[in-house]
Design a protein around this motif. Structure first.
Motif, PDB file in Angstrom:
ATOM      1  N   GLU A 110      14.980  29.453  -6.274  1.00 28.98           N
ATOM      2  CA  GLU A 110      15.203  28.009  -6.193  1.00 28.98           C
ATOM      3  C   GLU A 110      16.279  27.608  -5.192  1.00 28.98           C
ATOM      4  O   GLU A 110      16.142  26.613  -4.504  1.00 28.98           O
ATOM      5  CB  GLU A 110      15.584  27.469  -7.566  1.00 28.98           C
ATOM      6  N   GLU A 111      17.352  28.389  -5.163  1.00 25.06           N
ATOM      7  CA  GLU A 111      18.454  28.020  -4.265  1.00 25.06           C
ATOM      8  C   GLU A 111      18.135  28.390  -2.822  1.00 25.06           C
ATOM      9  O   GLU A 111      18.426  27.633  -1.903  1.00 25.06           O
ATOM     10  CB  GLU A 111      19.745  28.713  -4.704  1.00 25.06           C
ATOM     11  N   VAL A 113      15.290  28.518  -1.448  1.00 18.53           N
ATOM     12  CA  VAL A 113      14.296  27.568  -0.944  1.00 18.53           C
ATOM     13  C   VAL A 113      14.972  26.375  -0.275  1.00 18.53           C
ATOM     14  O   VAL A 113      14.511  25.871   0.742  1.00 18.53           O
ATOM     15  CB  VAL A 113      13.384  27.076  -2.100  1.00 18.53           C
ATOM     16  N   ARG A 114      16.097  25.947  -0.847  1.00 14.49           N
ATOM     17  CA  ARG A 114      16.778  24.755  -0.313  1.00 14.49           C
ATOM     18  C   ARG A 114      17.710  25.065   0.846  1.00 14.49           C
ATOM     19  O   ARG A 114      18.248  24.158   1.473  1.00 14.49           O
ATOM     20  CB  ARG A 114      17.573  24.085  -1.447  1.00 14.49           C
ATOM     21  N   ASP A 115      17.918  26.340   1.113  1.00 17.99           N
ATOM     22  CA  ASP A 115      18.822  26.746   2.191  1.00 17.99           C
ATOM     23  C   ASP A 115      18.168  26.451   3.544  1.00 17.99           C
ATOM     24  O   ASP A 115      17.064  26.920   3.820  1.00 17.99           O
ATOM     25  CB  ASP A 115      19.101  28.254   2.049  1.00 17.99           C
ATOM     26  N   PRO A 116      18.831  25.654   4.382  1.00 17.57           N
ATOM     27  CA  PRO A 116      18.200  25.309   5.669  1.00 17.57           C
ATOM     28  C   PRO A 116      17.939  26.517   6.563  1.00 17.57           C
ATOM     29  O   PRO A 116      17.086  26.463   7.441  1.00 17.57           O
ATOM     30  CB  PRO A 116      19.217  24.354   6.325  1.00 17.57           C
TER      31      PRO A 116
END
Ligand code: GDP
Length: 330
Positions: A110-111, A113-116
């Motif tokens: 989940e985390e 995935v949000r990492d640019p």
């Protein structure tokens, strides 16, 4: 107002810019079995410049439940914190069978995935392992063209996918659990032998002692294998992906592997061999597609299949006839 479908050239430019949406769209084309999609995908592949030299490719395997997605989340975040761009690809040949896929129904990473600086691509629902492997190769290539310099290829340790992954990556990491009793039971020798590193995951809480014991046993077992052509001596480490311990050490191990194989020229040789293999595999694949999708061949094949079944013509002669017809066409 209808949304315009981007052209292959637009996607290519997007990939070169490092645009994640363009990359994702291109990967969808790569995974598609539709001919016009494949044509577009081939245009993008053929025009992407990628030497692969700047990237590192790591294969990660382990049985379901060992903690692969938890590990990749923690490990991937470490890599992006070091300024790397991380792409995660998954090979899950079971996904076409069970639809719901071993990996698919969980919310994973989940985390990350949000990492640019991270890009995560779930498994394509492939028809065959060969198909999935080809798509993964092309996906690696496109991710690298988009500027991702750490490619993590995850595979479910349940089948032959490990061998396919092993042939695509530089470093092969096996995740294990400390089992009760005989630590070495049930480990496929072949997979152990392919590993450049073993990480015993879930080395936390009450499990810590057992993990340390397993580390000693695996280390002993690894010494029984013949030395690697890379000159690298495989290592066994312990980690907790949940508590983020031992992860840094795993990166240091992998980093020292790359230092070694860059210095001794092994990495360059591997990439040369991989490129040759990728050429041959791609050629085979495109020839087969071209052959079977040829309408004249299709009709002739259908007819000959019946004749062969009825013993009217030998399979060899039928094959010759088809090839002759194909050669005249092209
Ligand atoms: P995968 O099937 O190999 O991708 O495994 P997951 O990453 O989904 O993990 C399976 C289960 O093990 C989950 O409930 C995780 O929370 C748990 N898990 C993963 N890593 C660790 C760890 O280092 N320690 C502990 N105690 N549990 C973990």
């Amino acid at each position: 107002q209808r949304k315009q479908v981007p052209t292959a050239e637009e996607l290519l430019q997007g990939i070169i810019r490092g645009d994640k949406t363009a990359l994702a769209r291109a990967l969808t084309l790569v995974e598609s079995t539709k001919k016009q999609h494949q044509k577009k995908a081939n245009y993008i592949l053929d025009n992407s410049l990628n030497s692969g030299k700047e990237s590192i490719r790591i294969g990660i395997t382990g049985v379901p439940g060992v903690g692969k997605s938890t590990f990749i989340e923690t490990f991937g975040k470490l890599l992006t914190s070091l300024g790397k761009k991380v792409a995660v690809l998954t090979i899950d040949p079971t996904s076409s069978l069970s639809k719901g896929s071993i990996l698919g129904d969980k919310t994973r990473m989940e985390e990350l995935v949000r990492d640019p600086n991270a890009f995560i691509r779930p498994s394509p629902s492939g028809t065959s392992l060969g198909g999935v492997a080809r798509k993964t190769r092309e996906s690696i290539f496109l991710c690298e063209a988009a500027g991702y310099n750490c490619i993590l290829v995850e595979t479910v340790g349940v089948g032959q996918s490990e061998t396919a992954v092993h042939s695509m990556v530089d470093f092969f990491l096996l995740l294990k659990l400390a089992g009760a009793g005989d630590e070495l039971q049930g480990i496929k020798r072949g997979i152990m032998e392919m590993a450049d590193g073993i990480a015993i995951n879930k080395a936390d809480g009450e499990n810590l002692k057992r993990a340390k014991r397993a580390q000693t046993e695996f280390n002993r077992a690894l010494h029984l294998f013949p030395p690697k052509p890379s000159g690298w001596i495989p290592k066994v480490l312990t980690c907790s992906s949940l508590e983020n311990t031992g992860i840094q050490e795993i990166w240091e191990m992998i980093d020292s592997f790359f230092t070694l194989v860059r210095e001794d020229g092994f990495l360059e040789k591997t990439r040369q061999e991989q490129n040759k293999k990728w050429l041959l595999n791609t050629l085979e694949d495109r020839l087969l597609t071209d052959f079977y999708e040829n309408p004249g061949i299709k009709k002739e094949l259908d007819r000959l299949l019946i004749e062969v079944a009825e013993n009217k013509i030998s399979p060899f002669k039928a094959a010759d006839q088809l090839l002759e017809r194909y050669q005249k066409k092209v």
